[in-house]
Design an enzyme around this catalytic site. Structure first.
Site, PDB file in Angstrom:
ATOM      1  N   ILE A   7       0.913  -1.252  -0.277  1.00 45.84           N
ATOM      2  CA  ILE A   7       0.397   0.320  -0.285  1.00 45.84           C
ATOM      3  C   ILE A   7       1.270   1.295   0.051  1.00 45.84           C
ATOM      4  O   ILE A   7       1.409   1.259   0.884  1.00 45.84           O
ATOM      5  CB  ILE A   7      -0.506  -0.204   1.116  1.00 45.84           C
ATOM      6  CG1 ILE A   7      -1.717  -1.303   1.244  1.00 45.84           C
ATOM      7  CG2 ILE A   7      -1.475   1.081   1.293  1.00 45.84           C
ATOM      8  CD1 ILE A   7      -2.583  -1.470   2.676  1.00 45.84           C
ATOM      9  N   ASN A   9       0.649   4.498   1.097  1.00 45.52           N
ATOM     10  CA  ASN A   9       0.736   5.612   1.883  1.00 45.52           C
ATOM     11  C   ASN A   9       1.887   4.444   3.497  1.00 45.52           C
ATOM     12  O   ASN A   9       2.181   5.092   4.751  1.00 45.52           O
ATOM     13  CB  ASN A   9      -0.165   6.013   2.434  1.00 45.52           C
ATOM     14  CG  ASN A   9      -1.195   4.874   3.079  1.00 45.52           C
ATOM     15  OD1 ASN A   9      -1.264   3.584   2.832  1.00 45.52           O
ATOM     16  ND2 ASN A   9      -2.680   5.438   3.819  1.00 45.52           N
ATOM     17  N   CYS A  10       2.021   3.526   3.074  1.00 48.42           N
ATOM     18  CA  CYS A  10       2.527   2.353   4.197  1.00 48.42           C
ATOM     19  C   CYS A  10       4.083   2.787   4.710  1.00 48.42           C
ATOM     20  O   CYS A  10       4.622   2.557   3.421  1.00 48.42           O
ATOM     21  CB  CYS A  10       2.802   1.164   4.031  1.00 48.42           C
ATOM     22  SG  CYS A  10       3.827  -0.297   5.343  1.00 48.42           S
ATOM     23  N   ASP A  11       4.457   2.776   5.357  1.00 53.18           N
ATOM     24  CA  ASP A  11       6.540   2.981   5.550  1.00 53.18           C
ATOM     25  C   ASP A  11       6.985   2.399   5.435  1.00 53.18           C
ATOM     26  O   ASP A  11       7.936   2.425   4.810  1.00 53.18           O
ATOM     27  CB  ASP A  11       6.149   3.728   7.554  1.00 53.18           C
ATOM     28  CG  ASP A  11       5.861   4.858   8.280  1.00 53.18           C
ATOM     29  OD1 ASP A  11       5.033   5.875   6.929  1.00 53.18           O
ATOM     30  OD2 ASP A  11       5.425   5.266   9.288  1.00 53.18           O
ATOM     31  N   LYS A  14       6.564   2.793   1.446  1.00 54.24           N
ATOM     32  CA  LYS A  14       7.598   3.756   1.592  1.00 54.24           C
ATOM     33  C   LYS A  14       9.242   3.268   1.167  1.00 54.24           C
ATOM     34  O   LYS A  14      10.117   3.946   0.394  1.00 54.24           O
ATOM     35  CB  LYS A  14       7.014   5.140   2.341  1.00 54.24           C
ATOM     36  CG  LYS A  14       5.800   5.471   1.691  1.00 54.24           C
ATOM     37  CD  LYS A  14       5.009   6.887   2.774  1.00 54.24           C
ATOM     38  CE  LYS A  14       4.286   7.058   2.889  1.00 54.24           C
ATOM     39  NZ  LYS A  14       3.690   8.119   3.898  1.00 54.24           N
TER      40      LYS A  14
END
Length: 112
Positions: A7, A9-11, A14
């Site tokens: 996903i 926006n998952c840290d 990223k």
């Protein structure tokens, strides 16, 4: 080619994207939020990893599940859960040249 499942926006996703881009690695992001996780993908992931490894038990999706679902988790229940709530799947997962890596692991990625 690298396929990274996750996903945006998952840290951890990223972090993995930055790591890949610094190495000029070509990759595609399979976004669970927009593309979902159908039965075929769930079974494919489960052919490479245990449902215990695939289900993220630290996230809010897991914590929001009713206790009876959490306590009765098995492979069949995991397939259904991965389809209905793909945010429950550990991120990222990499598919590189026929090999699979779960989680962002620099050492494992460097071996590929």
């Amino acid at each position: 080619m690298i396929t990274m499942y996750g996903i945006p926006n998952c840290d951890k996703v990223k972090e993995a994207k930055i790591w890949l881009e610094k190495r000029n690695a070509e990759y595609n992001l399979y976004n669970y939020k927009t593309e979902g996780c159908d039965e075929r993908l769930a079974k494919k992931l489960l052919s490479h990893f245990s449902y215990k490894d695939l289900i993220n038990k630290r996230g809010t999706t897991w914590r929001k599940l009713p206790e009876n679902i959490r306590s009765n988790m098995n492979k069949i229940a995991a397939i259904e859960l991965m389809q209905s709530q793909p945010s429950i799947i550990v991120r990222p997962i990499f598919h590189i040249n026929g090999k699979w890596i779960i989680g962002f692991n620099e050492a494992a990625l460097l071996e590929m």
